[in-house]
Design a protein around this motif. Sequence first.
Motif, mmCIF file in Angstrom:
data_model
loop_
_atom_site.group_PDB
_atom_site.id
_atom_site.type_symbol
_atom_site.label_atom_id
_atom_site.label_comp_id
_atom_site.label_asym_id
_atom_site.label_seq_id
_atom_site.Cartn_x
_atom_site.Cartn_y
_atom_site.Cartn_z
ATOM 1 N N LYS A 1 0.750 4.887 0.436
ATOM 2 C CA LYS A 1 0.702 3.653 2.022
ATOM 3 C C LYS A 1 0.132 3.073 1.488
ATOM 4 O O LYS A 1 -0.344 1.817 1.039
ATOM 5 N N MET A 2 -1.463 2.699 0.753
ATOM 6 C CA MET A 2 -2.404 2.092 -0.011
ATOM 7 C C MET A 2 -1.863 1.635 -0.883
ATOM 8 O O MET A 2 -2.650 0.631 -1.708
ATOM 9 N N ILE A 3 -1.308 2.511 -1.677
ATOM 10 C CA ILE A 3 -1.070 2.026 -3.889
ATOM 11 C C ILE A 3 -0.609 0.840 -3.729
ATOM 12 O O ILE A 3 -1.114 -0.026 -3.971
ATOM 13 N N PRO A 4 0.406 0.194 -2.621
ATOM 14 C CA PRO A 4 0.720 -0.954 -3.099
ATOM 15 C C PRO A 4 -0.599 -1.900 -2.806
ATOM 16 O O PRO A 4 -0.176 -2.866 -4.132
ATOM 17 N N GLN A 5 -1.345 -1.575 -1.904
ATOM 18 C CA GLN A 5 -2.743 -2.694 -1.899
ATOM 19 C C GLN A 5 -2.737 -2.608 -2.909
ATOM 20 O O GLN A 5 -3.685 -3.495 -3.799
ATOM 21 N N PRO B 1 1.433 -8.449 -18.684
ATOM 22 C CA PRO B 1 2.323 -7.902 -17.054
ATOM 23 C C PRO B 1 1.571 -7.199 -16.487
ATOM 24 O O PRO B 1 0.737 -7.150 -16.313
ATOM 25 N N GLU B 2 1.907 -8.158 -15.194
ATOM 26 C CA GLU B 2 1.347 -7.732 -14.193
ATOM 27 C C GLU B 2 2.248 -6.052 -13.811
ATOM 28 O O GLU B 2 3.698 -6.370 -14.165
ATOM 29 N N ILE B 3 1.759 -6.239 -12.900
ATOM 30 C CA ILE B 3 1.813 -4.078 -12.993
ATOM 31 C C ILE B 3 3.236 -4.710 -11.413
ATOM 32 O O ILE B 3 2.802 -4.973 -10.434
ATOM 33 N N PRO B 4 4.335 -4.435 -11.740
ATOM 34 C CA PRO B 4 5.178 -4.294 -10.423
ATOM 35 C C PRO B 4 4.726 -3.407 -9.428
ATOM 36 O O PRO B 4 4.095 -1.846 -9.661
ATOM 37 N N ILE B 5 4.308 -4.412 -8.191
ATOM 38 C CA ILE B 5 3.999 -3.508 -6.994
ATOM 39 C C ILE B 5 4.898 -2.150 -6.364
ATOM 40 O O ILE B 5 6.190 -2.704 -6.251
ATOM 41 N N PRO B 6 4.664 -1.293 -6.323
ATOM 42 C CA PRO B 6 5.354 -0.327 -5.582
ATOM 43 C C PRO B 6 6.037 -0.649 -3.800
ATOM 44 O O PRO B 6 4.856 -1.216 -2.990
ATOM 45 N N VAL B 7 7.274 0.251 -3.367
ATOM 46 C CA VAL B 7 7.812 -0.375 -2.877
ATOM 47 C C VAL B 7 7.366 1.402 -1.645
ATOM 48 O O VAL B 7 8.017 2.136 -1.948
ATOM 49 N N ASP C 1 10.366 7.151 0.739
ATOM 50 C CA ASP C 1 8.497 8.030 0.039
ATOM 51 C C ASP C 1 8.589 7.100 -0.934
ATOM 52 O O ASP C 1 9.560 5.740 -1.346
ATOM 53 N N LEU C 2 7.151 6.491 -1.564
ATOM 54 C CA LEU C 2 6.824 5.827 -2.840
ATOM 55 C C LEU C 2 8.028 5.536 -3.518
ATOM 56 O O LEU C 2 8.312 6.647 -4.679
ATOM 57 N N MET C 3 8.000 3.942 -4.226
ATOM 58 C CA MET C 3 9.169 3.746 -4.643
ATOM 59 C C MET C 3 8.448 3.479 -6.033
ATOM 60 O O MET C 3 8.252 2.095 -5.558
ATOM 61 N N ASP C 4 8.553 3.324 -7.218
ATOM 62 C CA ASP C 4 8.320 2.847 -8.785
ATOM 63 C C ASP C 4 9.684 1.604 -8.411
ATOM 64 O O ASP C 4 10.069 2.505 -9.134
ATOM 65 N N PRO C 5 8.966 0.492 -9.196
ATOM 66 C CA PRO C 5 10.639 -0.262 -8.725
ATOM 67 C C PRO C 5 10.614 0.026 -10.439
ATOM 68 O O PRO C 5 11.757 -0.451 -10.948
ATOM 69 N N ARG C 6 9.441 0.356 -11.102
ATOM 70 C CA ARG C 6 9.948 0.878 -12.474
ATOM 71 C C ARG C 6 10.992 1.666 -13.012
ATOM 72 O O ARG C 6 11.581 2.241 -13.895
#
Lengths: 201, 580, 223
Positions: free
Chosen positions: C89-93, C178-184, C188-193
């Motif tokens: 829950k914290m990693i996107p921030q 490049p910016e790191i895409p923010i996980p969604v 469950d946790l999804m890395d856009p990459r």
Amino acid sequence: MTGLAILRGLWITLKRLIMTYVEDFKGGKNRYYTSEGIEARRDYRVRGAITIQYPEEKLPVPERFRYVPFLVYDETPDGERKLRCTSCGICARVCPPQCIWIVRGTDANTGKPIPTPLAFYIDVDVCMNCGMCAEFCPFDSIKMDHDYEIATYDRFAHHIFDLEKLAKSAAYYAKIRPTDYAAEEAVRREKAAKAAQKTEA
Amino acid sequence: MTQQVLAKQVQEVFARFSDGVVEDQRVGYQGYIVAPEHLLDFARALRDECGYDYLTTVTGVDYLADGKMEVVYHAFKTLGGPALEFKVQTNRQNPIVPSLALIYPSAELQEREIWDLFGIRFEGHPDLRRILLWEGFYGHPLRKDWKEPYFEEVAKPFKSRFPDGKVYRAEDKHPLKDNIDFPEGFDPAKWEAEGDAALYKALTNIPGADEPGIKTEQIILNFGPQHPSTHGVFRMAVLLDGETIVNLKHVLGYLHRNHEKIGERNTYIQNMPFTDRLDYITSMSNNFGYAVAVEKLMGIQPPERAEYLRVMMAEFTRVISHLMSIGFLLNDLGAFFTPMMYALEEREMILDVFEAVSGSRMMCNYFRFGGVAHDVPDYIFDKIKGLVFERLPRRVDEIDAYLTKNEIIRARCEGVGVLTPEQAIALGVSGPLLRGSGVPYDIRRAEPYSIYDRLDFDVVFTEHGDVYDRYLVRLEEIRQSIRILQQVVKQMPEGPIQIGKSTYQVKVPPGEAYGRVEAPKGELGFYLVSDGKPNPYRYHVRSPSFVNLGALAPMSIGSKVADAVVNLGSIDIVLGEVDR
Amino acid sequence: MGVEDLNLPGYEIPSAMKGNIAITTLDRIYNWCRQNSVWPMMFGLACCAFEMICSAASRFDFSRFGMEVMRPSPRQADLMLVSGTVTKKMIPQIVRLYNQMSEPKYVLAMGSCACGGGPFKEGYSVVSGVDKFIPVDVYVPGCPPTPQALLHGFAVLRKKIENESIRTVRWYRKEAVPEIPIPVLGPDLMDPRRYAEIKAYAAEKAQQREQEAAGSLNEGGQA
């Protein structure tokens, strides 16, 4: 009068500042960078600043201090390293986050387990420094280290400790935990004496 | 265990529900099983007629083998005494239980937690959203048939560690190389993140908002989860009208570390170091609570010296925690950082003691079932004496002189964040928060454990229930703790510190137990269900900070936004314990 | 590092001017300035945050290294101290904060949780190391690392800064980082990459389930 209490508070902070200099003056040359200076600054009587100037001076850790575990080996007179670990697996069993991995060897001829681990790993990225392994080890083999200066640039290369990295000499153990070491040695001598008596009888 | 003798009124109430309330007959269980249709009436009768006005703990248990789920309630009298425990059972397929949130507001947050982790729906709950996880998370993790991505075995120790322990990192074995899992056929491209829609809907849904009158524009303001004033990864969403708070919702779970799920896999002793990491400022108190709960289940009593050592450590912890709480409160008020530094200085002194005794500054892992792990070395005992007889009393007086009368502090704190005694009891808050509101309830006196019944100390309480009073309660409690410490140091008996030899294999008979202690922040309870195996079947932590947070909204609504920060500081939360 | 250390070996300085003059390279003096003013970002995650606060407080006092200015804003911070368990829950921030930090920026993972998941790694909502999402410069293991261990971590970081060269560091290159895409946060946790991977995984899982179901049907039929 309004503001009086605020002034009083300011006086208290000022007093602390002054006390630091008074203590520094009283302590003289021994106040900094000496072990007695460090002890004086961590004593309950200290009234001024208590700063320890790491890394020039280091706050000594107490004997029971625990960081990452290590394995004790005894050195035989001819210089051979003999691990105390018998690969009984108790540490791996009690470890709360299950970060200890042991490969127990077996004798090729008899198929019986041999009392030395073939491999021993501790995943430092999982270890919680709780000291359970050391507490319940029946052979005084796994102990908690005092070395906390283990920061690295790469965790994948360095953070799974293997036998080579874990094994440390009994002399080192005796140096960091003299009381524990002395007590354990006394028990061991007693046991040895008893065993000797038995064989004599 | 025998059923407690109940007062007459309680028996009468029970008679009224003759068939709807039955004693729990399972071996090792206490309390009563209430039929869901009678739950609301029963709870109301319990509260209004029997004096059980203080519902502190609500939790769920998943009895997978029996195909049912259970919600367990522990109600107390604020006049003191043991718990009255009652349970409601429901099926696993479609678990629905009536909500007690309107009778006991303290149940609101805890019911949300149960919905989140067990998937039990509470009918009539005012705001049933997920609390620790996020909306959209698949599954309810504390159900016994739910498995996490790194799932290895049901119970520790894992077989892969020994005798053939070839090391690997958990992620290397997972097909996605990470701690993630997805439902079958899931397509991330089609996923629409729900985000905070539900939160904002709940935030703006205020009763009485449709009334006629002049409408002003309201704005939503988010604090945190990364914010210096939120004491860690806590987030609050505030609905503002000008500077006045109209509604406040907090968002938790940014530090949800699956303590309970891991705890159910651990053996009993393995949970001890994990409890250190609940409220990481007060690890000794957490150890204490867990040890009390397990010892209750095992039916053992530690030796005298161990009890004294335990109390000594617990009271030192209280001194630390209250000092830090005062320091942080001042931080929130804008007094960067001097008061905090002074608090931390004393903390360092006490941490030296902890480090020498237990081996670690913060994560002490010091208590064992039936005793403590180590004795206190002699040289440190001298330091302890110096601290409790000389340094700490002087320092507390200094902080008192430094802060208590300070005009700015009084202006910012007096009359702010008022919580009436009725509100405090209904919300189930505990610790200095409850006592600051004029309810002299301290578990050390209300239901004494360890040797507290023999020690001389006062239950501190004040009557205004504002932030300033909570500060005063904490300050005075430090003095009382020092008083206890002085007695303990003087009376410290010689003798063993452990029953028999400390062992890692603990035999715990089947049954349930709820052990609670007065942690610095309030009632810390551990609810354990044992099925006779080496690991607990259910392991629940009733953390004071989590329940106390329920008081934040009632305190803050109607006040200025700057006061919300101070209110939060006065509740004194630690996120490790809130989110677990 | 004083002026004497800054002086490159091999250059003799007249004794009268010692302590006042140093002959050195641009890299060295630039890094010397930078490493003595590393401003950490003020945010704590879990238990380790308290040891971080202790490192800033009276006894260990990291202002001795020019670090006392803890910035609440990522824009003004040089060092992100990931102090504690990183949850899904914290990693996107955290990723967002990292993106917002201005370069040069460093990340120090404090404690075993931030390094690689820690004791809570087996849980369902803990990220197995913050380096899954943002690059980490220094790892400080320990649970929690004592303040002195953290200070040692800072020393290691300073050494890293000392050995950097203006010519090679990434933030002076022409192309933008490049910016790191923010996980969604999905089921469950999804890395856009990694959307394609996730989709394939879920599809495979569904297939497996179908096969199992078919298998059990067959078995049932045979019985």
